[in-house]
Write an enzyme that holds these catalytic residues in place. Structure first.
Site, PDB file in Angstrom:
ATOM      1  N   HIS A  61      30.990   4.205  46.467  1.00  0.00           N
ATOM      2  CA  HIS A  61      30.725   3.264  47.551  1.00  0.00           C
ATOM      3  C   HIS A  61      29.937   3.993  48.627  1.00  0.00           C
ATOM      4  CE1 HIS A  61      34.505   5.296  48.474  1.00  0.00           C
ATOM      5  NE2 HIS A  61      34.304   5.031  49.749  1.00  0.00           N
ATOM      6  N   GLY A  62      29.399   3.251  49.563  1.00  0.00           N
ATOM      7  CA  GLY A  62      28.531   3.824  50.589  1.00  0.00           C
ATOM      8  C   GLY A  62      29.286   4.424  51.760  1.00  0.00           C
TER       9      GLY A  62
END
Length: 146
Positions: A61-62
């Protein structure tokens, strides 16, 4: 959140963790969940703190700074039968299931909770890794109550 079968990819092969993370990001991008700028933020997040969670799973995920690149909450689920190493040669951390996520606000926390509850039992991870169809994976994960 219902798991979308079109974002479940079976039998993938990756040489590096970066290649695996980029693939997850590309699936989220193609599904309209994120902008292209989210993908490098996923790689950066893994550099800051490994996205490997144990029990043969990784949750790419970011970064928090990349929240603005999330258009809507989504998840891609990628099966990697041969595994991909999120560690190194001395301490391998092999993931056979990848859960690429993007969440609006704090919605990603619900996704992580759902994945964590299900994958806390390594037998469930084995079921996902052995699944033959996207529908089988979706049914397993949609059965989790959070």
């Amino acid at each position: 959140m219902e798991i979308q079968t079109n974002l479940i990819k079976l039998g993938q092969v990756f040489e590096t963790q970066e290649e695996a993370i980029i693939f997850c990001g590309e699936q989220l991008l193609a599904g309209g969940y994120v902008t292209a700028d989210y993908i490098p933020a996923m790689i950066e997040r893994n550099r800051e703190l490994s996205v490997y969670m144990g029990n043969f799973i990784a949750i790419p995920h970011g970064t928090d700074a990349a929240k603005k690149e999330v258009l809507k909450t989504g998840i891609t689920i990628v099966q990697v039968p041969r595994g991909v190493n999120f560690g190194d040669d001395a301490e391998p951390k092999i993931a056979t299931m990848l859960f690429g996520i993007a969440g609006v606000g704090n919605e990603h926390l619900d996704l992580i909770q759902k994945i964590s509850i299900f994958c806390a039992d390594v037998d469930n991870v084995v079921k996902l890794a052995d699944a033959q169809t996207a529908e089988e994976i979706a049914d397993l994960l949609n059965s989790v109550e959070v």
